[in-house]
Design a protein around this motif. Structure first.
Motif, PDB file in Angstrom:
ATOM      1  N   GLU A 134       0.874  -1.194  -0.057  1.00 21.31           N
ATOM      2  CA  GLU A 134      -0.082  -0.124   0.074  1.00 21.31           C
ATOM      3  C   GLU A 134       0.917   1.181  -0.039  1.00 21.31           C
ATOM      4  N   TYR A 194       4.156   1.540  -0.955  1.00 16.31           N
ATOM      5  CA  TYR A 194       4.757   1.862  -2.089  1.00 16.31           C
ATOM      6  C   TYR A 194       4.316   1.724  -3.576  1.00 16.31           C
ATOM      7  N   VAL A 195       3.012   1.099  -3.497  1.00 18.94           N
ATOM      8  CA  VAL A 195       2.405   0.731  -4.902  1.00 18.94           C
ATOM      9  C   VAL A 195       1.114   1.494  -4.895  1.00 18.94           C
ATOM     10  N   ILE A 196       0.220   1.223  -4.027  1.00 17.84           N
ATOM     11  CA  ILE A 196      -1.195   1.725  -4.150  1.00 17.84           C
ATOM     12  C   ILE A 196      -1.168   3.230  -3.898  1.00 17.84           C
ATOM     13  N   PRO A 232       1.039   5.702  -3.718  1.00 18.36           N
ATOM     14  CA  PRO A 232       1.787   6.683  -4.744  1.00 18.36           C
ATOM     15  C   PRO A 232       0.722   6.774  -6.042  1.00 18.36           C
ATOM     16  N   ARG A 233       0.402   5.600  -6.404  1.00 21.07           N
ATOM     17  CA  ARG A 233      -0.322   5.568  -7.649  1.00 21.07           C
ATOM     18  C   ARG A 233      -1.620   6.591  -7.586  1.00 21.07           C
ATOM     19  N   VAL A 234      -2.320   6.179  -6.495  1.00 25.85           N
ATOM     20  CA  VAL A 234      -3.752   6.827  -6.454  1.00 25.85           C
ATOM     21  C   VAL A 234      -3.545   8.309  -6.223  1.00 25.85           C
ATOM     22  N   ARG A 250      -0.984  10.104  -6.864  1.00 26.12           N
ATOM     23  CA  ARG A 250      -0.298  10.777  -7.881  1.00 26.12           C
ATOM     24  C   ARG A 250      -1.556  11.384  -8.821  1.00 26.12           C
ATOM     25  N   ASP A 251      -2.240  10.546  -9.103  1.00 24.24           N
ATOM     26  CA  ASP A 251      -3.663  10.740 -10.186  1.00 24.24           C
ATOM     27  C   ASP A 251      -4.467  11.824  -9.449  1.00 24.24           C
ATOM     28  N   ASP A 256      -1.796  14.919  -7.547  1.00 22.36           N
ATOM     29  CA  ASP A 256      -0.432  15.169  -8.494  1.00 22.36           C
ATOM     30  C   ASP A 256       0.711  15.749  -7.355  1.00 22.36           C
ATOM     31  N   SER A 261       4.150  14.326  -5.874  1.00 20.07           N
ATOM     32  CA  SER A 261       5.000  13.062  -5.994  1.00 20.07           C
ATOM     33  C   SER A 261       5.365  12.354  -4.688  1.00 20.07           C
ATOM     34  N   PRO A 262       5.685  10.979  -4.449  1.00 19.88           N
ATOM     35  CA  PRO A 262       5.667  10.252  -3.416  1.00 19.88           C
ATOM     36  C   PRO A 262       6.623  10.961  -2.362  1.00 19.88           C
TER      37      PRO A 262
END
Length: 371
Positions: A284, A286-288, A290-292, A294-295, A298, A300-301
């Motif tokens: 969550e 490092y993957v979920i 940041p992606r959610v 970021r969209d 906007d 950055s992590p």
């Protein structure tokens, strides 16, 4: 007295009136800082209410487009929130009461079983006497009971205050926008509305993204706990989803509760539960997320992590909760008032240099530097 007749020190130093104004300004600044420190808790509550109110705007607008007045739309949202909260409490509270009672009743037998299974644990319990430690802790409870009760009531009061203020802010937001526009001259109104609408969209996207991440956490937890055989898997999944809304510490709190319940079924199930939930937390984080996010906003992590650390340090869990939308708004303000003007100045300077026959930089580098 003419200028030539004045003493030399009067020409070198400002007059007394200047220093009086400086002293008054410093005093007002100290008073303002002191007031902000005193009102820190209230300001955090107001900020949380404002963020939630902004996040409700898309839902309110969606209901208004379907014929509901703004007041009735807000009433529907409040009713749905009350029903959802009541259902969550109905699932969670009985589990907590039942598991605490079970743990208190079975703790001596559980410790005895561990001693029989492991000589190391038997030696360790002989040294520290866990039952005596528990009795000592229970005996010391009255000393910190008042402080704990005060903290709980303060948190409940802040939560109720946020829930009370949020509908008022949500209903008043269009009037606040119109009031802010009236204070500006006509040429500044379009930019103000664009900035305000963009900030509102970021807040709403953040809340929607946070709810999506929490829902994913709840579903994954329910599937994992059911597969492992942990009792009350649905209630624990709801609790994990709720705590997961608080960045940084929420997921750990939910996982600890699940491990505590799994411990009543055995050490193996507790270890497996902790391993699965810890692994999901890494996915969550490092993957979920940041992606959610970021969209959604906007950001950055790296900036998000720094914002979470700063917000959590300044204002605890609420500060961590507000950190990402605040960071997104700061980025919008910087783009609007600093970066946009700077980029325009740089482009004009480059265009002027090219018109005057100056040395042009390679096209590829310019495209990478100046989008």
């Amino acid at each position: 007295m003419t200028t030539a007749d004045r003493p030399l020190w009067q020409d070198r130093f400002p007059p007394i009136g200047y220093w009086v104004k400086v002293a008054a300004l410093v005093l007002l600044l100290v008073i303002a800082i002191r007031m902000l420190a005193i009102l820190q808790g209230l300001l955090i509550v107001l900020a949380a209410s404002a963020v939630l109110a902004i996040g409700l705007q898309p839902t309110i607008s969606w209901l208004e487009k379907r014929g509901l007045p703004r007041g009735l739309a807000m009433t529907v949202i409040i009713a749905v929130g009350i029903v959802a909260t009541g259902a969550a409490l109905f699932l969670i509270v009985p589990v907590v009461v039942d598991q605490v009672g079970t743990l208190v009743e079975t703790l001596p037998e559980y410790v005895q079983g561990l001693e029989e299974d492991s000589p190391f644990i038997a030696d360790l319990t002989a040294r520290i006497d866990p039952m005596a430690q528990v009795g000592s802790a229970v005996g010391q409870l009255p000393d910190g009971a008042m402080s704990a009760v005060g903290g709980v009531f303060s948190a409940i009061f802040d939560l109720l205050l946020v829930l009370t203020l949020t509908p008022y802010f949500a209903m008043s937001l269009p009037r606040i926008k119109r009031w802010g526009v009236r204070l500006l001259v006509r040429e500044d109104r379009e930019g103000f509305l664009r900035l305000l609408n963009r900030s509102t969209d970021l807040m709403a996207n953040y809340i929607a993204g946070n709810l999506l991440v929490s829902a994913i956490a709840g579903v994954v937890a329910w599937i994992a706990l059911t597969a492992i055989g942990v009792p009350y898997a649905a209630a624990l999944a709801v609790f994990i989803a709720l705590t997961d809304m608080v960045p940084a510490v929420g997921a750990t709190v939910g996982a600890a509760a699940a491990v505590g319940v799994a411990l009543t079924q055995g050490v193996g199930q507790a270890l497996l539960t902790g391993a699965v939930l810890l692994t999901y937390q890494q996915v969550e984080n490092y993957v979920i997320v940041p992606r959610v996010m970021r969209d959604a906003i906007d950001v950055s992590p790296a900036i998000g992590i720094v914002a979470l650390l700063i917000g959590g340090t300044l204002a605890g869990p609420v500060g961590a909760l507000l950190a990402l939308p605040v960071a997104a708004m700061v980025r919008v303000l910087l783009e609007e008032f600093v970066l946009k003007e700077r980029m325009r100045t740089v482009r004009q300077a480059d265009a002027e240099e090219e018109r005057n026959g100056g040395r042009r930089r390679p096209r590829g580098i310019r495209e990478r530097v100046l989008p």
